[in-house]
Design a protein around this motif. Structure first.
Motif, PDB file in Angstrom:
ATOM      1  N   LEU A 176       0.830  -1.202   0.000  1.00 57.09           N
ATOM      2  CA  LEU A 176       0.000   0.000   0.000  1.00 57.09           C
ATOM      3  C   LEU A 176       0.867   1.255   0.000  1.00 57.09           C
ATOM      4  CD1 LEU A 176      -2.885   1.101   0.049  1.00 57.09           C
ATOM      5  CD2 LEU A 176      -2.739   1.096   2.535  1.00 57.09           C
ATOM      6  N   LEU A 177       1.853   1.305   0.878  1.00 61.37           N
ATOM      7  CA  LEU A 177       2.760   2.458   0.916  1.00 61.37           C
ATOM      8  C   LEU A 177       3.567   2.565  -0.376  1.00 61.37           C
ATOM      9  CD1 LEU A 177       4.073   2.220   4.582  1.00 61.37           C
ATOM     10  CD2 LEU A 177       2.580   3.996   3.627  1.00 61.37           C
ATOM     11  N   PHE A 178       4.033   1.432  -0.881  1.00 63.03           N
ATOM     12  CA  PHE A 178       4.787   1.430  -2.126  1.00 63.03           C
ATOM     13  C   PHE A 178       3.936   1.982  -3.262  1.00 63.03           C
ATOM     14  CE2 PHE A 178       6.031  -0.597  -6.093  1.00 63.03           C
ATOM     15  CZ  PHE A 178       7.349  -0.202  -6.181  1.00 63.03           C
ATOM     16  N   SER A 179       2.677   1.534  -3.342  1.00 59.08           N
ATOM     17  CA  SER A 179       1.776   2.002  -4.406  1.00 59.08           C
ATOM     18  C   SER A 179       1.529   3.501  -4.311  1.00 59.08           C
ATOM     19  CB  SER A 179       0.445   1.244  -4.356  1.00 59.08           C
ATOM     20  OG  SER A 179       0.649  -0.121  -4.634  1.00 59.08           O
ATOM     21  N   LEU A 180       1.391   4.007  -3.104  1.00 57.91           N
ATOM     22  CA  LEU A 180       1.217   5.456  -2.933  1.00 57.91           C
ATOM     23  C   LEU A 180       2.463   6.199  -3.410  1.00 57.91           C
ATOM     24  CD1 LEU A 180      -0.584   5.563   0.528  1.00 57.91           C
ATOM     25  CD2 LEU A 180      -1.585   6.035  -1.716  1.00 57.91           C
ATOM     26  N   GLY A 181       3.632   5.654  -3.110  1.00 58.32           N
ATOM     27  CA  GLY A 181       4.874   6.254  -3.599  1.00 58.32           C
ATOM     28  C   GLY A 181       4.948   6.237  -5.123  1.00 58.32           C
ATOM     29  N   VAL A 182       4.511   5.144  -5.723  1.00 54.52           N
ATOM     30  CA  VAL A 182       4.514   5.033  -7.185  1.00 54.52           C
ATOM     31  C   VAL A 182       3.553   6.042  -7.799  1.00 54.52           C
ATOM     32  CG1 VAL A 182       3.973   3.505  -9.124  1.00 54.52           C
ATOM     33  CG2 VAL A 182       5.280   2.631  -7.201  1.00 54.52           C
ATOM     34  N   VAL A 183       2.407   6.260  -7.152  1.00 50.19           N
ATOM     35  CA  VAL A 183       1.462   7.280  -7.639  1.00 50.19           C
ATOM     36  C   VAL A 183       2.142   8.645  -7.640  1.00 50.19           C
ATOM     37  CG1 VAL A 183      -0.653   8.543  -7.070  1.00 50.19           C
ATOM     38  CG2 VAL A 183      -0.661   6.052  -7.049  1.00 50.19           C
ATOM     39  N   LEU A 184       2.871   8.945  -6.580  1.00 49.08           N
ATOM     40  CA  LEU A 184       3.574  10.234  -6.524  1.00 49.08           C
ATOM     41  C   LEU A 184       4.648  10.324  -7.606  1.00 49.08           C
ATOM     42  CD1 LEU A 184       3.864  10.749  -2.662  1.00 49.08           C
ATOM     43  CD2 LEU A 184       2.282  11.858  -4.262  1.00 49.08           C
ATOM     44  N   TRP A 185       5.390   9.232  -7.850  1.00 48.87           N
ATOM     45  CA  TRP A 185       6.373   9.223  -8.938  1.00 48.87           C
ATOM     46  C   TRP A 185       5.688   9.434 -10.289  1.00 48.87           C
ATOM     47  CZ3 TRP A 185      11.263  10.096  -9.146  1.00 48.87           C
ATOM     48  CH2 TRP A 185      12.094   9.766  -8.086  1.00 48.87           C
ATOM     49  N   LEU A 186       4.517   8.842 -10.444  1.00 53.57           N
ATOM     50  CA  LEU A 186       3.762   9.008 -11.686  1.00 53.57           C
ATOM     51  C   LEU A 186       3.346  10.467 -11.874  1.00 53.57           C
ATOM     52  CD1 LEU A 186       2.466   7.692 -14.157  1.00 53.57           C
ATOM     53  CD2 LEU A 186       0.521   7.090 -12.720  1.00 53.57           C
ATOM     54  N   ILE A 187       2.861  11.088 -10.823  1.00 47.78           N
ATOM     55  CA  ILE A 187       2.493  12.502 -10.873  1.00 47.78           C
ATOM     56  C   ILE A 187       3.711  13.360 -11.204  1.00 47.78           C
ATOM     57  CG2 ILE A 187       1.690  14.467  -9.481  1.00 47.78           C
ATOM     58  CD1 ILE A 187      -0.126  12.395  -7.998  1.00 47.78           C
ATOM     59  N   TYR A 188       4.833  13.032 -10.582  1.00 46.11           N
ATOM     60  CA  TYR A 188       6.086  13.744 -10.840  1.00 46.11           C
ATOM     61  C   TYR A 188       6.495  13.595 -12.306  1.00 46.11           C
ATOM     62  CZ  TYR A 188      11.081  14.918 -10.341  1.00 46.11           C
ATOM     63  OH  TYR A 188      12.326  15.468 -10.475  1.00 46.11           O
ATOM     64  N   GLY A 189       6.413  12.391 -12.826  1.00 46.69           N
ATOM     65  CA  GLY A 189       6.741  12.146 -14.233  1.00 46.69           C
ATOM     66  C   GLY A 189       5.833  12.902 -15.179  1.00 46.69           C
ATOM     67  N   LEU A 190       4.556  12.952 -14.841  1.00 45.06           N
ATOM     68  CA  LEU A 190       3.604  13.712 -15.658  1.00 45.06           C
ATOM     69  C   LEU A 190       3.949  15.203 -15.637  1.00 45.06           C
ATOM     70  CD1 LEU A 190       0.324  11.867 -14.665  1.00 45.06           C
ATOM     71  CD2 LEU A 190       1.374  11.882 -16.938  1.00 45.06           C
ATOM     72  N   ALA A 191       4.326  15.705 -14.464  1.00 44.75           N
ATOM     73  CA  ALA A 191       4.679  17.125 -14.351  1.00 44.75           C
ATOM     74  C   ALA A 191       5.918  17.452 -15.182  1.00 44.75           C
ATOM     75  CB  ALA A 191       4.919  17.493 -12.887  1.00 44.75           C
ATOM     76  N   LEU A 192       6.849  16.497 -15.255  1.00 45.17           N
ATOM     77  CA  LEU A 192       8.077  16.712 -16.023  1.00 45.17           C
ATOM     78  C   LEU A 192       7.943  16.323 -17.499  1.00 45.17           C
ATOM     79  CD1 LEU A 192      10.812  15.318 -13.594  1.00 45.17           C
ATOM     80  CD2 LEU A 192      10.201  17.704 -13.995  1.00 45.17           C
ATOM     81  N   HIS A 193       6.819  15.692 -17.835  1.00 48.77           N
ATOM     82  CA  HIS A 193       6.628  15.158 -19.191  1.00 48.77           C
ATOM     83  C   HIS A 193       7.746  14.180 -19.538  1.00 48.77           C
ATOM     84  CE1 HIS A 193       3.464  18.084 -19.774  1.00 48.77           C
ATOM     85  NE2 HIS A 193       4.301  19.036 -19.392  1.00 48.77           N
ATOM     86  N   SER A 194       8.086  13.331 -18.569  1.00 44.99           N
ATOM     87  CA  SER A 194       9.177  12.372 -18.726  1.00 44.99           C
ATOM     88  C   SER A 194       8.617  10.985 -19.026  1.00 44.99           C
ATOM     89  CB  SER A 194      10.020  12.326 -17.449  1.00 44.99           C
ATOM     90  OG  SER A 194      10.979  11.301 -17.537  1.00 44.99           O
ATOM     91  N   ALA A 195       8.751  10.563 -20.264  1.00 44.10           N
ATOM     92  CA  ALA A 195       8.228   9.259 -20.682  1.00 44.10           C
ATOM     93  C   ALA A 195       8.793   8.102 -19.855  1.00 44.10           C
ATOM     94  CB  ALA A 195       8.477   9.043 -22.170  1.00 44.10           C
TER      95      ALA A 195
END
Length: 84
Positions: free
Chosen positions: A41-60
């Protein structure tokens, strides 16, 4: 594609693919008793944040690897709930 993106794709691929054996083992055995719900659960929440970060950076590389990792991680969580 830049060399940094290639390194990011390679890193993302390796870390994402590392979850595949656990997903397959859990699915085949129909048992998730030894899997920590809290950790995933904690790992998945961290991955969601990484995904949001990637979207903000437009990093494929960040977006793709974390999107697939999130699907795999959530599938383990789902199996943990279903295979009680």
């Amino acid at each position: 594609m830049e060399s940094n993106d290639l390194i990011g794709l390679a890193a993302g691929t390796l870390t994402t693919v590392s979850f595949v054996p656990q997903v397959i083992k859990t699915w085949k055995s129909r048992s998730a008793k030894d899997i920590s719900f809290g950790m995933f659960l904690l790992f998945s929440l961290g991955v969601v944040l990484w995904l949001i970060y990637g979207l903000a950076l437009h990093s494929a590389p960040i977006i793709l690897s974390n999107l697939v990792t999130l699907v795999l991680s959530l599938s383990i969580i789902l199996m943990k709930l279903v295979y009680k």
